[in-house]
Design an enzyme around this catalytic site. Structure first.
Site, mmCIF file in Angstrom:
data_model
loop_
_atom_site.group_PDB
_atom_site.id
_atom_site.type_symbol
_atom_site.label_atom_id
_atom_site.label_comp_id
_atom_site.label_asym_id
_atom_site.label_seq_id
_atom_site.Cartn_x
_atom_site.Cartn_y
_atom_site.Cartn_z
ATOM 1 N N ASP A 81 -7.735 -9.843 -6.008
ATOM 2 C CA ASP A 81 -7.852 -8.447 -5.567
ATOM 3 C C ASP A 81 -8.813 -8.331 -4.381
ATOM 4 O O ASP A 81 -9.887 -8.946 -4.370
ATOM 5 C CB ASP A 81 -8.372 -7.611 -6.752
ATOM 6 C CG ASP A 81 -8.115 -6.133 -6.580
ATOM 7 O OD1 ASP A 81 -7.219 -5.764 -5.790
ATOM 8 O OD2 ASP A 81 -8.800 -5.334 -7.255
ATOM 9 N N HIS A 177 -12.933 4.014 -5.503
ATOM 10 C CA HIS A 177 -13.285 3.030 -6.537
ATOM 11 C C HIS A 177 -14.440 3.554 -7.387
ATOM 12 O O HIS A 177 -15.405 4.107 -6.861
ATOM 13 C CB HIS A 177 -13.730 1.711 -5.888
ATOM 14 C CG HIS A 177 -12.607 0.883 -5.347
ATOM 15 N ND1 HIS A 177 -12.570 0.441 -4.051
ATOM 16 C CD2 HIS A 177 -11.478 0.409 -5.931
ATOM 17 C CE1 HIS A 177 -11.465 -0.287 -3.863
ATOM 18 N NE2 HIS A 177 -10.789 -0.308 -4.995
ATOM 19 N N GLY A 178 -14.347 3.367 -8.685
ATOM 20 C CA GLY A 178 -15.473 3.678 -9.564
ATOM 21 C C GLY A 178 -15.490 5.119 -10.044
ATOM 22 O O GLY A 178 -14.530 5.866 -9.857
ATOM 23 N N GLY A 206 -8.336 2.525 -7.450
ATOM 24 C CA GLY A 206 -9.319 3.494 -7.944
ATOM 25 C C GLY A 206 -8.876 4.141 -9.244
ATOM 26 O O GLY A 206 -9.174 5.316 -9.507
ATOM 27 N N GLY A 207 -8.200 3.366 -10.105
ATOM 28 C CA GLY A 207 -7.597 3.908 -11.325
ATOM 29 C C GLY A 207 -8.570 4.562 -12.294
ATOM 30 O O GLY A 207 -8.179 5.447 -13.059
HETATM 31 P P1 13P Z 1 -11.615 1.422 -10.260
HETATM 32 O O1 13P Z 1 -12.774 0.501 -10.355
HETATM 33 O O2 13P Z 1 -11.968 2.779 -9.751
HETATM 34 O O3 13P Z 1 -10.846 1.497 -11.529
HETATM 35 O O4 13P Z 1 -10.627 0.805 -9.153
HETATM 36 C C1 13P Z 1 -10.205 -0.499 -9.284
HETATM 37 C C2 13P Z 1 -9.456 -0.956 -8.095
HETATM 38 O O5 13P Z 1 -8.848 -0.177 -7.397
HETATM 39 C C3 13P Z 1 -9.461 -2.394 -7.820
HETATM 40 O O6 13P Z 1 -8.746 -2.747 -6.704
#
Ligand code: 13P
Length: 279
Positions: A81, A177-178, A206-207
């Site tokens: 990633d 993200h986060g 950014g789930g």
């Molecule tokens: P989160 O850390 O917000 O879940 O996002 C993860 C991400 O998009 C990794 O590429």
């Protein structure tokens, strides 16, 4: 191997389904994610950020996932990633990753296309899936001044897809993200324009901070893979800390992890249900 992944993601885009990718760090959080995926009978993507791949080596990450394939009911796809390094992508490809992301989004579009081309060329003969990125995912060290700074330009997505030919594309459409102080506003209009312009399965980053209904709406609009990380590692670290704090002198990893794994598993099941509301 990943031709299969690439065609799975194409099918997912066509059928409005989505593969969940989880950022994992070691054997314990991967164990929790694998149990959660088994619980719902789903495949998933185990994603290593560059620091994880660099600390442990891409070869060991591959072997770790191979080990879990013995207990997984469905396929686990191993993904690198957010690699900003072409060389690290090549290393992961050599060591048998199913998928790599070359993130050239911090460069100008020409450089981004060039980096992506180099990785796609290398990945092709190994049959490895390549993810590229246009626009920026906010949060962490990414500082943006205006929408133009982070929103993926439709013309850039088209140029990248036509000139470099990645299998899938991460698009900056307002997510971060986060954990974020307020729920990120997703630019669905831009997502629609991008999905109308290219056939590639699209990726939502950014789930952790995205509302369930926004996740589900985006899946009906071309998102075929979603990345989820922070909610997993912060649960893992917090629960481990809490368990260790009970009696630091007696802390013994397998006893701690026996209690931590089910708590991480619970969070992952919850996110998998958000991504798969039909279950
Ligand atoms: P989160 O850390 O917000 O879940 O996002 C993860 C991400 O998009 C990794 O590429």
């Amino acid at each position: 191997m990943s031709q299969a992944l690439s065609s799975l993601l194409n099918q997912y885009r066509a059928n409005q389904r989505c593969l969940a990718g989880f950022n994992i760090n070691d054997i314990y959080d991967l164990h929790a994610v694998a149990l959660a995926a088994n619980e719902l009978d789903l495949p998933f993507m185990a994603m290593t950020y560059p620091p994880v791949a660099e600390l442990n080596g891409t070869w060991l990450c591959r072997k770790m996932v191979d080990g879990f394939e013995r207990i997984a009911k469905n396929k686990i796809y191993l993904h690198l990633d957010h690699s900003t390094s072409v060389d690290l992508c090549k290393k992961a490809i050599d060591d048998g990753y199913d998928s790599v992301m070359i993130d050239g989004s911090h460069h100008d579009i020409k450089t981004n296309i060039k980096m992506t081309q180099e990785v796609v060329k290398y990945a092709r003969s190994a049959g490895v899936c390549v993810e590229a990125e246009i626009g920026k995912i906010m949060g962490r060290d990414v500082v943006v001044k205006s929408e133009d700074d982070y929103l993926a330009s439709v013309a850039d997505v088209v140029a990248l897809c036509e000139e470099a030919g990645p299998d899938i594309v991460a698009v900056g459409i307002g997510t971060a993200h986060g954990f974020t102080p307020t729920t990120p506003k997703i630019h669905f209009e831009r997502l629609k324009q991008i999905a109308d312009a290219v056939p590639n399965p699209l990726v939502l980053h950014g789930g952790t901070g995205i509302a369930d209904e926004d996740i589900q709406k985006s899946i009906t609009m071309g998102i075929a893979k979603i990345n989820i990380g922070t909610i997993v590692h912060t649960t893992y670290m917090r629960e481990t800390h809490n368990e260790i704090s009970k009696d630091v002198k007696a802390a013994y990893p397998p006893f701690i992890m026996k209690d931590v794994i089910p708590r991480v598993q619970e969070v992952v099941v919850d996110r998998l249900k958000a991504v798969n509301p039909h279950l």
